[in-house]
Design an enzyme around this catalytic site. Structure first.
Site, short mmCIF file in Angstrom:
data_model
loop_
_atom_site.label_atom_id
_atom_site.label_comp_id
_atom_site.label_asym_id
_atom_site.label_seq_id
_atom_site.Cartn_x
_atom_site.Cartn_y
_atom_site.Cartn_z
N LEU A 126 0.83 -1.20 0.00
CA LEU A 126 0.00 0.00 0.00
C LEU A 126 0.87 1.26 0.00
O LEU A 126 0.68 2.15 -0.82
CB LEU A 126 -0.92 0.00 1.23
CG LEU A 126 -1.79 1.26 1.42
CD1 LEU A 126 -2.77 1.42 0.27
CD2 LEU A 126 -2.53 1.21 2.76
N SER A 133 0.65 7.64 4.69
CA SER A 133 -0.66 7.42 5.31
C SER A 133 -1.80 7.90 4.43
O SER A 133 -2.96 7.65 4.73
CB SER A 133 -0.71 8.17 6.66
OG SER A 133 0.25 7.65 7.55
N GLN A 280 13.90 3.74 45.61
CA GLN A 280 12.52 4.09 45.28
C GLN A 280 12.35 4.53 43.84
O GLN A 280 11.37 4.17 43.18
CB GLN A 280 12.03 5.20 46.22
CG GLN A 280 10.54 5.45 46.11
CD GLN A 280 10.07 6.51 47.09
OE1 GLN A 280 10.19 7.69 46.82
NE2 GLN A 280 9.55 6.08 48.23
N GLU A 364 1.62 0.84 10.39
CA GLU A 364 0.15 0.80 10.43
C GLU A 364 -0.44 2.15 10.80
O GLU A 364 -1.50 2.24 11.42
CB GLU A 364 -0.35 -0.28 11.40
CG GLU A 364 0.08 -1.68 11.09
CD GLU A 364 -0.44 -2.19 9.77
OE1 GLU A 364 -1.57 -1.85 9.41
OE2 GLU A 364 0.28 -2.93 9.10
#
Length: 383
Positions: A126, A133, A280, A364
């Site tokens: 694609l 995109s 911590q 994607e």
């Protein structure tokens, strides 16, 4: 935590995928990464284990599993190597699933058994240089010529472009920007005018083969068209909903792998006469990492459940992909930090998770694209 998605079958799938990754992938991870070697024989073995036809029905020699199993397989494999997870995802959710979801019965009978068993490796085309995109802005054309279509153009960033035996390719049969102007075709390796470029040298995911595809007057019979002319754009969008779950599961595995090695290191490394976990700042960082991984998994499992039920899951899959991919980047970054100077060396796995994770926010659809998809969907909720 109540895990409603877990069952006996899923536990067996999980153990099988974990054992496979431990036995056949883990010993070679850094060698493949350094050499950017694509282990084709491994994928043949993955096929024998049923991991290359996860969603394919048994009548086409697939494993006939659901998306929960698919998520689990990708998670387990990607914990060991994101590159292999990426290739498993691309083969299953893109090329194979496109044919499974939209091809006619003759096409399914011809191609799915070979793909499900990994006799053939699949790729999906694609993305183009000028239209990443922007799926509606394709430049690759398919011009009708009697019973044939002539393909011209190129695709870029294609997984398995070189080693793939078959590609599902989107080409423009109408005007740019026309949602009914894109058509999907099945193109077999060896077809005249169809070729691949050189392997792209990547930052991460280096053992997953990526290259360009080229079409130079490539002549394809109309029987190789998936669905009707002009259906390709809609097919691709529907397919990408499931593809987002794939990348989310890939991200989950990478995040979990990065977290696990950081947790192990924090429980082994001593400074000032105590384990660094007991500081911590380190313990709290690991607590945040663990919490975000759990949250990411729940989003992914929710999207997978909706997919298995045949329900719309565009918003949920985009949320899962957005959150899980960004968690993968954040967790792998913190893993390097916890390792200190050692995290910047190839003697520890943290640096590879760090390099591999970034692609998850790009493949994607970028994080910006996912936010756009989500915003569209939630706007509908408010109308």
């Amino acid at each position: 935590m109540l895990r409603t998605y877990e069952n006996e079958q899923l536990a067996l799938v999980k153990e099988s995928a974990r054992q496979f990754a431990r036995d056949f992938i883990k010993p070679h991870v850094m060698d493949w990464d350094e050499k950017q070697f694509f282990p084709l024989d491994l994928f043949k073995k993955l096929g024998k284990y049923g991991f290359m036809g996860v969603l394919v029905p048994e009548k086409y020699q697939g494993s006939a599993l659901d998306y929960q199993a698919y998520i689990t397989i990708l998670d387990e494999i990607s914990q060991v190597c994101g590159s292999i997870g990426l290739s498993v995802a691309a083969h299953n959710s893109l090329c194979t699933n496109h044919i499974l979801s939209f091809a006619n019965e003759d096409q399914k009978q011809k191609y799915l058994p070979k793909l499900a068993t990994a006799e053939w490796l699949g790729s999906w085309g694609l993305t183009e240089t000028g239209s990443g995109s922007d799926a509606g802005g394709l430049s690759t054309t398919a011009t009708k010529d009697g019973d044939y279509y002539i393909l011209n153009g190129s695709k870029t960033f294609i997984t398995h472009a070189i080693s793939g035996d078959i590609a599902v390719v989107m080409a423009r049969t109408g005007e740019k920007g026309d949602k009914k102007g894109v058509t999907a075709f099945i193109v077999e390796k060896g077809t005249e005018g169809f070729s691949a470029g050189k392997k792209i040298d990547k930052l991460g995911m280096r053992a997953s083969e990526t290259a360009s595809l080229f079409f130079d007057n490539c002549r394809i019979h109309r029987q190789q068209m998936i669905g009707a002319e002009g259906d390709g754009f809609v097919q691709a969008l529907k397919l990408l909903d499931g593809g987002r779950i794939s990348i989310a599961a890939l991200s989950l595995g990478i995040a979990r792998g990065a977290y696990t090695c950081a947790l192990r290191y924090a429980n082994e490394r001593e400074q000032f006469n105590q384990k660094i976990f007991d500081f911590q700042s380190v313990g709290f960082t690991l607590a945040d990492m663990a919490t975000k991984i759990e949250a990411a998994e729940l989003l992914i499992r929710q999207a997978g459940q909706l997919k298995d039920e045949g329900k719309k899951m565009t918003k949920e899959s985009a949320m899962a992909k957005l959150y899980a991919s960004e968690v993968a980047v954040e967790v792998s970054n913190e893993s390097v930090q916890i390792h200190g100077g050692y995290g910047f060396t190839k003697d520890y796995p943290a640096e590879k998770y760090f390099r591999d994770a970034k692609l998850c926010t790009i493949g994607e659809g970028t994080s910006a694209i996912q936010r756009m998809v989500i915003s569209r969907e939630i706007k509908k909720d408010g109308e």
